[in-house]
Scaffold this motif. Structure first.
Motif, PDB file in Angstrom:
ATOM      1  N   GLY A 104      36.332  29.348  39.419  1.00 57.04           N
ATOM      2  CA  GLY A 104      35.527  30.468  39.338  1.00 57.04           C
ATOM      3  C   GLY A 104      34.923  30.750  40.645  1.00 57.04           C
ATOM      4  N   GLY A 105      35.193  30.339  41.663  1.00 57.58           N
ATOM      5  CA  GLY A 105      34.453  30.639  43.154  1.00 57.58           C
ATOM      6  C   GLY A 105      35.554  31.727  43.627  1.00 57.58           C
ATOM      7  N   LYS A 106      36.552  31.883  43.565  1.00 58.75           N
ATOM      8  CA  LYS A 106      37.444  32.674  44.254  1.00 58.75           C
ATOM      9  C   LYS A 106      37.094  33.949  44.434  1.00 58.75           C
ATOM     10  CE  LYS A 106      42.222  34.200  44.556  1.00 58.75           C
ATOM     11  NZ  LYS A 106      42.476  33.717  46.140  1.00 58.75           N
ATOM     12  N   CYS A 107      36.808  34.727  43.357  1.00 61.12           N
ATOM     13  CA  CYS A 107      36.381  36.202  43.521  1.00 61.12           C
ATOM     14  C   CYS A 107      35.393  36.403  42.251  1.00 61.12           C
ATOM     15  CB  CYS A 107      37.385  37.192  43.783  1.00 61.12           C
ATOM     16  SG  CYS A 107      38.795  37.114  42.247  1.00 61.12           S
ATOM     17  N   GLU A 108      34.903  37.600  42.197  1.00 60.87           N
ATOM     18  CA  GLU A 108      34.094  37.963  41.164  1.00 60.87           C
ATOM     19  C   GLU A 108      35.033  38.026  39.964  1.00 60.87           C
ATOM     20  OE1 GLU A 108      30.273  40.314  41.590  1.00 60.87           O
ATOM     21  OE2 GLU A 108      31.441  41.337  43.265  1.00 60.87           O
ATOM     22  N   LEU A 109      36.058  38.789  40.203  1.00 60.33           N
ATOM     23  CA  LEU A 109      36.927  38.827  38.810  1.00 60.33           C
ATOM     24  C   LEU A 109      37.282  37.435  38.303  1.00 60.33           C
ATOM     25  CD1 LEU A 109      38.302  40.918  36.596  1.00 60.33           C
ATOM     26  CD2 LEU A 109      40.163  40.893  38.153  1.00 60.33           C
ATOM     27  N   SER A 110      37.817  36.658  38.800  1.00 55.49           N
ATOM     28  CA  SER A 110      38.023  35.386  38.669  1.00 55.49           C
ATOM     29  C   SER A 110      36.805  34.393  38.008  1.00 55.49           C
ATOM     30  CB  SER A 110      38.630  34.375  39.869  1.00 55.49           C
ATOM     31  OG  SER A 110      39.861  34.990  40.179  1.00 55.49           O
ATOM     32  N   HIS A 111      35.801  34.669  38.584  1.00 57.18           N
ATOM     33  CA  HIS A 111      34.414  34.208  38.364  1.00 57.18           C
ATOM     34  C   HIS A 111      34.085  34.617  36.824  1.00 57.18           C
ATOM     35  CE1 HIS A 111      30.606  32.390  38.901  1.00 57.18           C
ATOM     36  NE2 HIS A 111      29.767  33.557  38.049  1.00 57.18           N
ATOM     37  N   TYR A 112      34.125  35.698  36.666  1.00 53.47           N
ATOM     38  CA  TYR A 112      33.819  36.199  34.873  1.00 53.47           C
ATOM     39  C   TYR A 112      34.857  35.857  34.308  1.00 53.47           C
ATOM     40  CZ  TYR A 112      30.019  39.333  36.654  1.00 53.47           C
ATOM     41  OH  TYR A 112      28.927  39.575  37.018  1.00 53.47           O
TER      42      TYR A 112
ATOM     43  N   LYS B 213      35.792  44.760  34.814  1.00 54.18           N
ATOM     44  CA  LYS B 213      36.772  45.347  35.798  1.00 54.18           C
ATOM     45  C   LYS B 213      36.179  46.834  36.228  1.00 54.18           C
ATOM     46  CE  LYS B 213      40.792  42.908  34.467  1.00 54.18           C
ATOM     47  NZ  LYS B 213      42.311  43.139  33.959  1.00 54.18           N
ATOM     48  N   GLN B 214      35.671  47.489  35.397  1.00 53.35           N
ATOM     49  CA  GLN B 214      35.110  48.672  35.664  1.00 53.35           C
ATOM     50  C   GLN B 214      33.972  48.746  36.579  1.00 53.35           C
ATOM     51  OE1 GLN B 214      34.381  50.440  31.734  1.00 53.35           O
ATOM     52  NE2 GLN B 214      36.389  50.735  31.095  1.00 53.35           N
TER      53      GLN B 214
ATOM     54  N   LEU C 262      33.374  46.382  38.548  1.00 54.55           N
ATOM     55  CA  LEU C 262      33.876  45.777  39.855  1.00 54.55           C
ATOM     56  C   LEU C 262      34.538  47.031  40.480  1.00 54.55           C
ATOM     57  CD1 LEU C 262      35.087  42.202  39.123  1.00 54.55           C
ATOM     58  CD2 LEU C 262      32.825  43.017  40.058  1.00 54.55           C
ATOM     59  N   ASP C 263      35.253  48.003  39.920  1.00 58.39           N
ATOM     60  CA  ASP C 263      35.901  49.153  40.486  1.00 58.39           C
ATOM     61  C   ASP C 263      35.010  50.136  41.168  1.00 58.39           C
ATOM     62  OD1 ASP C 263      38.445  47.982  40.083  1.00 58.39           O
ATOM     63  OD2 ASP C 263      38.678  49.017  38.224  1.00 58.39           O
ATOM     64  N   LEU C 264      33.969  50.298  40.348  1.00 57.10           N
ATOM     65  CA  LEU C 264      32.881  51.205  40.822  1.00 57.10           C
ATOM     66  C   LEU C 264      32.025  50.727  42.012  1.00 57.10           C
ATOM     67  CD1 LEU C 264      31.443  52.289  37.246  1.00 57.10           C
ATOM     68  CD2 LEU C 264      32.872  53.804  38.974  1.00 57.10           C
ATOM     69  N   LYS C 265      32.024  49.418  42.003  1.00 57.78           N
ATOM     70  CA  LYS C 265      31.323  48.727  43.212  1.00 57.78           C
ATOM     71  C   LYS C 265      32.073  48.727  44.277  1.00 57.78           C
ATOM     72  CE  LYS C 265      29.292  44.813  42.263  1.00 57.78           C
ATOM     73  NZ  LYS C 265      28.906  43.358  42.153  1.00 57.78           N
ATOM     74  N   SER C 266      33.392  48.662  44.237  1.00 54.13           N
ATOM     75  CA  SER C 266      34.303  48.606  45.454  1.00 54.13           C
ATOM     76  C   SER C 266      34.500  50.014  46.053  1.00 54.13           C
ATOM     77  CB  SER C 266      35.615  48.031  45.050  1.00 54.13           C
ATOM     78  OG  SER C 266      36.367  48.820  44.013  1.00 54.13           O
ATOM     79  N   LYS C 267      34.561  51.117  45.066  1.00 48.36           N
ATOM     80  CA  LYS C 267      34.605  52.331  45.398  1.00 48.36           C
ATOM     81  C   LYS C 267      33.343  52.856  46.112  1.00 48.36           C
ATOM     82  CE  LYS C 267      37.942  53.751  41.896  1.00 48.36           C
ATOM     83  NZ  LYS C 267      38.134  54.527  40.705  1.00 48.36           N
TER      84      LYS C 267
END
Length: 354
Positions: free
Chosen positions: A132-140, A344-345, A347-352
């Motif tokens: 779960g420590g690879k990235c935020e999406l993997s974590h969730y 995912k929504q 995280l996408d908003l956060k990345s944008k």
């Protein structure tokens, strides 16, 4: 005899020598494995209160996280406690198959559900803490799977308590209601845990704890009720061997629930429990002992109370509970699928916005 003893000692010495070479082989296999980092270097959703160091860096390849099983970091103990529990449960399942006909005896199916759900929650827990420590999406993703495992274990607990541990008087009041309610509470527990994880840093600690803990607490209170009534009943024989294990599972669960809800160890010693001594690690240990006591108690009930549960539960009822188990699994998978879409929504908003 002396020659045989010397040969066995020689083999043991060779085995120990090979075990001592494991760290060196891992170092050679992954010479560039990065060290751990501080909490400020990982996403906020990864951080645990009072744990300041020992986090693994994000965005490494999958090989790094698999090999981190043998690395010292703040998740190492969490991984190994449930990995060892998983292996012990596998051994327990093999022992049970020698004495229980899981294929032809439909009365044994609730016990099989409990063991399989126990293996599921321990395996998903290992995956969450390891990967779960690879990235935020993997974590969730992996922690949502962990919550599916918890929900399945709650259902497995409910079915063995209702099938084997219930007494005749209590059965009259809850028959036809107990298992549908238990399945519903398992799904709500999964939903509550997922929602609490998503909103982990949007609310205060107590609000998050209420949303995270209360659904599971309500599910446990319902699932354990046949056992509690039996423990409090004066009609039970004092020499019933299953009662001590039922008492043990309740005591271990209450202990692990306390350490899950209150990170008291790291709060009292902030910065000193980065690698070992965390309340969550103690929670893992107590939960594993709770599961082992529960399986043993259910097995003893399966053997010793057949005269009762075979008269209480009609033909085909065990098969119905198996189908309900599959239904709860599908429902929980749908829940985490919907929650992952929400993640995912976000995280996408956060990345944008960066």
């Amino acid at each position: 005899m002396a020659t045989i003893a010397m040969e066995r000692l020689g083999r043991l010495f060779i085995s120990l020598q090979q075990i001592r070479q494991v760290p060196r082989m891992l170092t050679e296999a992954a010479p560039s494995m990065p060290g751990t980092v501080r909490d400020a270097d990982v996403p906020e959703s990864f951080r645990e209160r009072y744990i300041c160091m020992g986090y693994r860096p994000t965005d490494q390849n999958w090989r790094y996280y698999f090999l981190s099983l043998f690395q010292r970091h703040n998740e190492t103990i969490n991984i190994w406690t449930h990995l060892l529990a998983f292996l012990i449960l596998l051994v327990k399942l093999c022992q049970l198959t020698e004495n229980v006909d899981f294929v032809n005896d439909h009365h044994s199916w609730p016990l099989l559900i409990l063991v399989l759900s126990s293996l599921t929650y321990s395996a998903f827990s290992v995956a969450a803490h390891l990967l779960g420590g690879k990235c935020e999406l993997s974590h969730y993703t992996f922690y949502f799977l962990d919550y599916v495992g918890v929900a399945q274990y709650q259902y497995g607990s409910a079915v063995v308590h209702f099938y084997y541990a219930v007494d005749e008087g209590f059965h009259k009041h809850i028959h036809g209601v107990f298992m549908p309610v238990a399945a519903t509470l398992s799904c709500l527990s999964c939903l509550g845990c997922c929602y609490g994880k998503v909103q982990n840093h949007n609310f205060s600690v107590w609000v998050r704890k209420v949303g995270h803990v209360i659904p599971s607490a309500v599910a446990y209170a319902w699932d354990i009720s046949p056992v509690v009534r039996r423990l409090l009943s004066s009609s039970e024989a004092s020499d019933d061997p299953a009662l001590i294990f039922h008492f043990g599972q309740v005591a271990f669960f209450l202990s692990c629930a306390f350490f899950f809800a209150f990170p008291i160890v790291e709060r009292c010693c902030p910065g000193r429990c980065n690698f070992i001594g965390q309340s969550h690690q103690i929670f893992h240990v107590f939960l594993s002992f709770c599961t082992l006591c529960q399986i043993q108690a259910s097995y003893l009930d399966y053997v010793g109370r057949r005269w009762l549960y075979s008269s209480l539960h009609g033909t085909g009822e065990a098969g119905l509970f198996v189908r309900l188990y599959v239904f709860t699994l599908i429902a929980c998978v749908l829940i985490i699928t919907l929650m992952l879409r929400k993640v995912k929504q976000v995280l996408d908003l956060k990345s944008k916005s960066k």
